[in-house]
Structure formats: C-alpha cells, structure tokens
Write a protein that holds these residues in place. Structure first.
Motif, short mmCIF file in Angstrom:
data_model
loop_
_atom_site.label_atom_id
_atom_site.label_comp_id
_atom_site.label_asym_id
_atom_site.label_seq_id
_atom_site.Cartn_x
_atom_site.Cartn_y
_atom_site.Cartn_z
N ILE A 44 -2.74 43.75 66.11
CA ILE A 44 -2.38 43.50 67.50
C ILE A 44 -3.68 43.53 68.27
O ILE A 44 -4.40 44.53 68.27
N HIS A 45 -4.02 42.42 68.89
CA HIS A 45 -5.28 42.31 69.62
C HIS A 45 -4.97 42.37 71.12
O HIS A 45 -4.42 41.44 71.69
N LEU A 46 -5.31 43.49 71.72
CA LEU A 46 -5.13 43.67 73.16
C LEU A 46 -6.40 43.23 73.86
O LEU A 46 -7.50 43.57 73.44
N VAL A 47 -6.25 42.49 74.94
CA VAL A 47 -7.40 41.99 75.68
C VAL A 47 -7.43 42.65 77.06
O VAL A 47 -6.48 42.51 77.83
N ARG A 48 -8.50 43.38 77.32
CA ARG A 48 -8.68 44.01 78.63
C ARG A 48 -9.32 43.01 79.60
O ARG A 48 -9.93 42.03 79.19
N ASP A 49 -9.24 43.32 80.86
CA ASP A 49 -9.91 42.54 81.88
C ASP A 49 -11.42 42.65 81.68
O ASP A 49 -11.96 43.76 81.52
N GLY A 50 -12.12 41.52 81.66
CA GLY A 50 -13.55 41.50 81.39
C GLY A 50 -14.38 42.30 82.37
O GLY A 50 -15.36 42.97 81.99
N ASP A 100 -13.40 44.94 84.06
CA ASP A 100 -13.17 46.36 83.75
C ASP A 100 -14.00 46.79 82.54
O ASP A 100 -14.56 47.89 82.54
N VAL A 101 -14.06 45.94 81.54
CA VAL A 101 -14.86 46.25 80.35
C VAL A 101 -16.33 46.39 80.73
O VAL A 101 -17.00 47.36 80.36
N ALA A 102 -16.85 45.44 81.49
CA ALA A 102 -18.26 45.47 81.89
C ALA A 102 -18.57 46.70 82.74
O ALA A 102 -19.62 47.33 82.57
N ARG A 103 -17.68 47.06 83.65
CA ARG A 103 -17.88 48.27 84.46
C ARG A 103 -17.92 49.51 83.59
O ARG A 103 -18.73 50.41 83.80
N SER A 104 -17.05 49.57 82.61
CA SER A 104 -17.00 50.70 81.70
C SER A 104 -18.32 50.84 80.94
O SER A 104 -18.87 51.93 80.80
N ILE A 105 -18.82 49.73 80.44
CA ILE A 105 -20.10 49.74 79.71
C ILE A 105 -21.24 50.12 80.64
O ILE A 105 -22.12 50.91 80.27
N GLU A 153 -31.68 48.71 69.95
CA GLU A 153 -30.53 47.97 70.47
C GLU A 153 -29.95 46.99 69.44
O GLU A 153 -29.69 45.84 69.71
N TRP A 154 -29.71 47.49 68.25
CA TRP A 154 -29.22 46.66 67.15
C TRP A 154 -27.96 45.88 67.53
O TRP A 154 -27.86 44.69 67.27
N LYS A 155 -27.01 46.57 68.16
CA LYS A 155 -25.75 45.90 68.52
C LYS A 155 -26.01 44.75 69.49
O LYS A 155 -25.42 43.67 69.36
N TRP A 156 -26.87 44.96 70.49
CA TRP A 156 -27.15 43.90 71.45
C TRP A 156 -27.81 42.70 70.75
O TRP A 156 -27.50 41.55 71.03
N LYS A 157 -28.69 42.97 69.82
CA LYS A 157 -29.34 41.86 69.08
C LYS A 157 -28.30 41.06 68.30
O LYS A 157 -28.40 39.84 68.19
N GLN A 158 -27.30 41.74 67.73
CA GLN A 158 -26.24 41.04 67.01
C GLN A 158 -25.41 40.19 67.98
O GLN A 158 -25.01 39.06 67.65
N LEU A 159 -25.14 40.71 69.17
CA LEU A 159 -24.40 39.94 70.18
C LEU A 159 -25.20 38.73 70.63
O LEU A 159 -24.64 37.65 70.83
N LEU A 167 -20.17 41.87 80.15
CA LEU A 167 -19.43 40.61 80.30
C LEU A 167 -19.63 39.70 79.10
O LEU A 167 -18.69 39.06 78.63
N VAL A 168 -20.86 39.64 78.60
CA VAL A 168 -21.15 38.83 77.42
C VAL A 168 -20.36 39.35 76.22
O VAL A 168 -19.72 38.60 75.49
N GLU A 169 -20.39 40.67 76.02
CA GLU A 169 -19.69 41.26 74.87
C GLU A 169 -18.20 40.97 74.96
O GLU A 169 -17.57 40.61 73.97
N TRP A 170 -17.64 41.16 76.14
CA TRP A 170 -16.19 40.88 76.31
C TRP A 170 -15.89 39.41 75.99
O TRP A 170 -14.96 39.12 75.26
N ALA A 171 -16.66 38.49 76.55
CA ALA A 171 -16.39 37.06 76.36
C ALA A 171 -16.51 36.66 74.88
O ALA A 171 -15.72 35.84 74.41
N LEU A 172 -17.45 37.25 74.17
CA LEU A 172 -17.60 36.92 72.76
C LEU A 172 -16.50 37.51 71.89
O LEU A 172 -16.20 36.99 70.81
N SER A 173 -15.87 38.59 72.35
CA SER A 173 -14.90 39.27 71.50
C SER A 173 -13.47 38.81 71.70
O SER A 173 -12.59 39.23 70.96
N VAL A 174 -13.21 37.96 72.68
CA VAL A 174 -11.83 37.48 72.89
C VAL A 174 -11.64 36.10 72.31
O VAL A 174 -12.53 35.39 72.03
#
Length: 125
Positions: free
Chosen positions: A48-54, A56-61, A76-82, A118-125
């Motif tokens: 089940i893939h729940l999608v949050r508001d982008g 809200d996600v960016a504010r949380s990060i 920043e390994w994760k950012w380089k992968q993104l 915002l980039v992470e959210w957009a890539l993950s949906v």
C-alpha cells in the motif's frame, strides 16, 4: 490494529502483517516485491503506497536543519543517489527552473533542505 499485528506470529493458517514506512522503500518496490515473491510465493505479498502532500514532506525534512541528519553523514550519500535518479528523469530534471536550482544550492540550510525535500518527494511518487 496494524501496529499491534506487526511482528506477531501468524495463527494457524493466518497471515503475518509487516508495516514499514521508510520513505526510501518507494525506490525499492520492485526489489522488495521480488523478495516477497521468492520467500512467500506469488500473490502473497501486497504493498500500500500512501502519498503525502509534497510541501508537508519538504517542510518535515527542512525541520532537521542539517543535511547530514537526513541525507547521510557520509558525504550526503542519500542526496547523491537522489541527484543520480534526478538526472535519469530527464523530463523532470529538465523542467527545474534556474530559481529552483539556486534553492537546491542555498547556503540557508532550511531553504536548501526544503528544496531537496520537494525533489525527494517528486522522485518517490
């Protein structure tokens, strides 16, 4: 109910429920599906893939306030992968405006992390 079932042994003929909300798993869905099929058999694993508001996600990060807390202490390994995934998404990466790219490189940590979120959210949906 979901949380109380997670990790419990299934009853006779029952099912085991595992709940995981780690955002990075959105990028690993095909791999995880393959593991489930291999271990449990075809048709026995569901996602089940729940999608949050982008925003809200960016504010949380952005609340983390330091990129190492979210994107990894090791350079920043994760950012380089993104970023690599972003480059692979030509349609998406080509549509980023110059202003947005400046936000990604901002010296203000909260602005930078918000833009990265915002980039992470957009890539993950």
């Amino acid at each position: 109910r979901l949380a109380s079932d997670a990790g419990q042994q299934p009853q006779q003929g029952g099912r085991r429920l595992v709940v995981e909300k780690f955002p990075e798993h959105a990028f690993r869905a095909p791999f995880l599906a393959g593991l489930c099929e291999q271990g449990l058999g075809a048709g026995r694993c569901y996602f089940i893939h729940l999608v949050r508001d982008g925003v809200d996600v960016a504010r949380s990060i952005a609340r983390f306030g330091n990129s190492a807390a979210w994107y990894g202490a090791k350079e920043e390994w994760k950012w380089k992968q993104l970023l690599a995934a972003l480059r692979d998404e030509e349609e998406f990466s080509g549509s980023l405006g110059a202003d947005f790219k400046r936000y990604l490189e901002s010296k203000d940590a909260r602005i930078c992390l918000f833009a990265r979120g915002l980039v992470e959210w957009a890539l993950s949906v």
